[in-house]
Design a protein around this motif. Sequence first.
Motif, short mmCIF file in Angstrom:
data_model
loop_
_atom_site.label_atom_id
_atom_site.label_comp_id
_atom_site.label_asym_id
_atom_site.label_seq_id
_atom_site.Cartn_x
_atom_site.Cartn_y
_atom_site.Cartn_z
N ASP A 150 58.08 4.33 -9.83
CA ASP A 150 59.37 4.99 -10.06
C ASP A 150 60.53 4.05 -9.80
OD1 ASP A 150 58.08 7.29 -10.76
OD2 ASP A 150 58.61 8.44 -8.98
N LEU A 151 60.43 3.27 -8.73
CA LEU A 151 61.51 2.34 -8.37
C LEU A 151 61.73 1.31 -9.47
CD1 LEU A 151 63.56 1.16 -6.37
CD2 LEU A 151 61.67 -0.10 -5.29
N LYS A 173 63.98 10.17 -0.54
CA LYS A 173 63.35 10.21 0.78
C LYS A 173 62.77 8.86 1.16
CE LYS A 173 59.82 12.67 3.46
NZ LYS A 173 58.77 13.72 3.43
N LEU A 174 62.00 8.25 0.25
CA LEU A 174 61.34 6.98 0.56
C LEU A 174 62.33 5.82 0.60
CD1 LEU A 174 58.82 8.73 0.09
CD2 LEU A 174 57.73 6.72 -0.91
N ASP A 201 62.62 16.48 -8.99
CA ASP A 201 61.46 16.14 -8.15
C ASP A 201 61.42 14.64 -7.89
OD1 ASP A 201 58.92 16.76 -6.83
OD2 ASP A 201 58.02 15.63 -8.50
N GLU A 202 61.66 13.83 -8.93
CA GLU A 202 61.65 12.38 -8.78
C GLU A 202 62.78 11.92 -7.86
OE1 GLU A 202 61.95 11.34 -12.88
OE2 GLU A 202 59.83 10.77 -13.02
N LYS A 203 63.96 12.52 -8.03
CA LYS A 203 65.10 12.17 -7.17
C LYS A 203 64.80 12.44 -5.70
CE LYS A 203 68.96 12.92 -10.37
NZ LYS A 203 70.14 13.76 -10.65
N TYR A 223 69.46 6.62 -12.11
CA TYR A 223 69.00 7.54 -11.06
C TYR A 223 69.39 8.97 -11.40
CZ TYR A 223 68.46 9.67 -6.44
OH TYR A 223 68.10 10.49 -5.41
N LYS A 224 70.59 9.15 -11.94
CA LYS A 224 71.07 10.49 -12.30
C LYS A 224 70.19 11.12 -13.38
CE LYS A 224 75.96 9.66 -11.21
NZ LYS A 224 77.33 9.52 -11.80
#
Length: 369
Positions: A302-303, A346-347, A339-341, A333-334
């Motif tokens: 994802d990153l 968090k991580l 769910d992905e956000k 990011y927007k």
Amino acid sequence: MNNVFGYLRAYGKYTFREKKFCDVDSLLLSQFCYLKLEGLVPRLKEDGQPVGIAELEKHPDREKMFADTRFEKNNRRLFDLMASSIRFGSMTMNYFVDIVDEEIETQFSAVTFFLDGARPYLAFRGTDETIVGWKEDFCMAFRGSIPSQDYSVIYLTQIADRIRGNFYAGGHSKGGNLAVYAGLLCEEDIAERILYLYSFDGPGFRPEILERERYAQLRPRIRKFVPQSSVIGMVLQTQEHYQVVKSAAAGLLQHDPFTWLIREGRFVRSESLYKGRRILDHAMNEWIMSLSEDQMMRFVEDLFDLIKAAEVEDLIKFDQDRKKHIKALLEAYKEMNADEKKFMGKLLGKLFRYAFAGEADKRGSYKST
């Protein structure tokens, strides 16, 4: 107190017969291998004649060596001082390898130095400006091995077949991890020829690597150095012994070896990491080991999908237009779903807390292992 430049001015007048090869010499070679040597030093597969540093100085494509503009000034100064010194002026280089493969997600580079009066030195480059190289670093936290580690074993084995006698191997950052990994996984008869394995603020290893019998055998020959605010070098740092070096910088900037302090030809030592840093490094490693492989893989994918969407090609271009790329990252990011956000937020929050918090705490200490 000096840094590597002061060391070269003071000790560059000595041959390796007059002043034996030392830890600071190893750091110099580990940094030198960051120079862009493609087309200047014979590749491993060519089996060509070694090229002298004096030849590089006069090479028509000399400027290519300093293409990484982030470190151009210090790398130029390093090259000029080494080339003009008695100590490194006769140094030659051979067996250059440089692999960047987005398909298998790896960035690997290494070169072998031949020194007059000292044993050969196999230098593994750390992470460069390529995005694929940084992604591979993240994968190191959850995979049993990454492609560049496998390449490091192959490289060390092939060079050992081409040279006689004992040798050194080392590197800065990921390069230090690769040097140690190659020593742990190579054949026994080759491992016996290794004088020292150097890791300068290089990441550690997952437990299964350090449980190998070879680690116990090589442990006295592994020389790991980290600065007082080490973050990179303390990732997966568990059983390995290390020495702490003082730096003229603060926080993450201490990862830069040009900031490390040297006095009378040796690193200026500290008994420990900064207290706040040590606590955070321990918490960071517990957090990494608590994540499942699926969680880590999802986070990394994802990153870097986010980075790809923002069209960040490499760190040099990112540095040249930070505002543009940061804006693009925020826009990408927007566009992520809720769910992905939540998962990424968090991580990433945890990662930034461990990497950047506690940098200024220079009071108190926990002793290094």
